[in-house]
Motif scaffolding. Sequence first.
Motif, short mmCIF file in Angstrom:
data_model
loop_
_atom_site.label_atom_id
_atom_site.label_comp_id
_atom_site.label_asym_id
_atom_site.label_seq_id
_atom_site.Cartn_x
_atom_site.Cartn_y
_atom_site.Cartn_z
N GLY A 168 0.83 -1.20 0.00
CA GLY A 168 0.00 0.00 0.00
C GLY A 168 0.86 1.24 0.00
N LEU A 169 1.08 1.79 1.19
CA LEU A 169 1.92 2.98 1.29
C LEU A 169 3.33 2.70 0.76
N SER A 170 3.84 1.49 1.01
CA SER A 170 5.17 1.15 0.50
C SER A 170 5.21 1.23 -1.03
N GLY A 171 4.15 0.77 -1.71
CA GLY A 171 4.11 0.85 -3.16
C GLY A 171 4.05 2.27 -3.67
N LEU A 172 3.28 3.12 -3.00
CA LEU A 172 3.21 4.53 -3.39
C LEU A 172 4.58 5.20 -3.25
N MET A 173 5.28 4.87 -2.17
CA MET A 173 6.60 5.45 -1.96
C MET A 173 7.61 4.93 -2.97
N VAL A 174 7.55 3.64 -3.27
CA VAL A 174 8.45 3.07 -4.28
C VAL A 174 8.27 3.77 -5.61
N ARG A 175 7.03 3.95 -6.02
CA ARG A 175 6.78 4.59 -7.33
C ARG A 175 7.31 6.01 -7.35
N SER A 176 7.16 6.75 -6.26
CA SER A 176 7.65 8.13 -6.23
C SER A 176 9.17 8.17 -6.33
N MET A 177 9.86 7.18 -5.75
CA MET A 177 11.33 7.15 -5.80
C MET A 177 11.83 6.61 -7.13
N VAL A 178 11.13 5.63 -7.69
CA VAL A 178 11.53 5.09 -8.99
C VAL A 178 11.50 6.18 -10.05
N SER A 179 10.55 7.10 -9.94
CA SER A 179 10.44 8.18 -10.93
C SER A 179 11.65 9.12 -10.90
N ALA A 180 12.43 9.08 -9.80
CA ALA A 180 13.62 9.93 -9.69
C ALA A 180 14.86 9.26 -10.27
N LEU A 181 14.73 8.01 -10.74
CA LEU A 181 15.85 7.26 -11.29
C LEU A 181 15.60 6.96 -12.77
N THR A 182 16.65 6.73 -13.50
CA THR A 182 16.49 6.30 -14.89
C THR A 182 16.35 4.78 -14.97
N ALA A 183 16.86 4.05 -13.97
CA ALA A 183 16.73 2.60 -13.91
C ALA A 183 16.68 2.17 -12.46
N CYS A 184 15.78 1.24 -12.16
CA CYS A 184 15.64 0.70 -10.80
C CYS A 184 16.11 -0.74 -10.79
N SER A 185 17.03 -1.07 -9.88
CA SER A 185 17.57 -2.43 -9.82
C SER A 185 17.14 -3.19 -8.56
N GLU A 186 16.88 -2.47 -7.46
CA GLU A 186 16.54 -3.16 -6.21
C GLU A 186 15.49 -2.37 -5.43
N ILE A 187 14.63 -3.12 -4.74
CA ILE A 187 13.62 -2.54 -3.85
C ILE A 187 13.64 -3.36 -2.56
N HIS A 188 13.78 -2.67 -1.43
CA HIS A 188 13.82 -3.36 -0.14
C HIS A 188 12.87 -2.65 0.83
#
Length: 308
Positions: free
Chosen positions: A102-122
Amino acid sequence: MASVWLLGGGVVGRRVSRFLAPLQPTFLDPRQPSLNDVRPGDVALVASGGSHAKVAAELLHRQVSVVTAGDNLHDCRDLLELETVALSAGVPLVVGAAMSPGLSGLMVRSMVSALTACSEIHIAFHGTAGPSCARTYHRSLSGQSVFWHEGKMRSAPGGSGRELLWFPEPVGPRDCYLAEIASPLLLHRSVPEADRITVRRSARRRDRVTARLPMMRSPHSEGGLGALRVEVRGTDEAGRRRSLIQGVAEQVGTASAAVAAAFIETLLGGELPPGVTLAGDEHVAKLRVLDRVRQRGVRLQEYCGSPT
């Protein structure tokens, strides 16, 4: 005007009711829900203990938009399989609208948008909401934790994989362990390019030892202060490796209810397409759902490095 129905009168359900008080949501008994008054176009939140898939399927057949707030791995798998039902009914189904998932997914998406490539999520989180959440926490440490690693969904025993992780103050450092939670399954669907996805929850030695036994005593009506830690690793526009870390220190019930209420608002506004939606999906970020959560008092913190 569409009506809002709440299945589950626990901590999360009651708090959603307060968040959406102007809409006058109605509670239904999740054990024997009477759906006679539920009409096509209404919105329902399933936030009860136990399985959500069966009642969600019945609501979808009635052309009711559904939000579910749960982290059970097997139940979330069953909910994902309702995609064709939701598409046939022409209504959205939001799976995992709590703290994590839920909230973790919303936060992941907001941070992924600041990167050109995402390799890991913890992901790591601490605390529980009401009694049903506490029982789920207890069981998760004795189940099989799933995690995504280099192209495969793998599993490991719950309670293994110890890491000492720092949550926002005043929670601070906690020993965290792999647990049977649906977050990696859902995040892989939302961010398939990530090579590694893990989820851990805090636990004491006693929690791990007793996880395979019945709970020794009844859980509290609500847990204490909870916390969430989200780390995303990848590369930026300059090709540099970056690690972004955000966190939340908040009552689990309050954070979960804020996420569920935000998604209910998007459904009432007709902003989500038919079919399954997850918090980490790219189209959710465009709806500013995370901003709606923050407007309800959930404060995000970002780790910016130690002062020099």
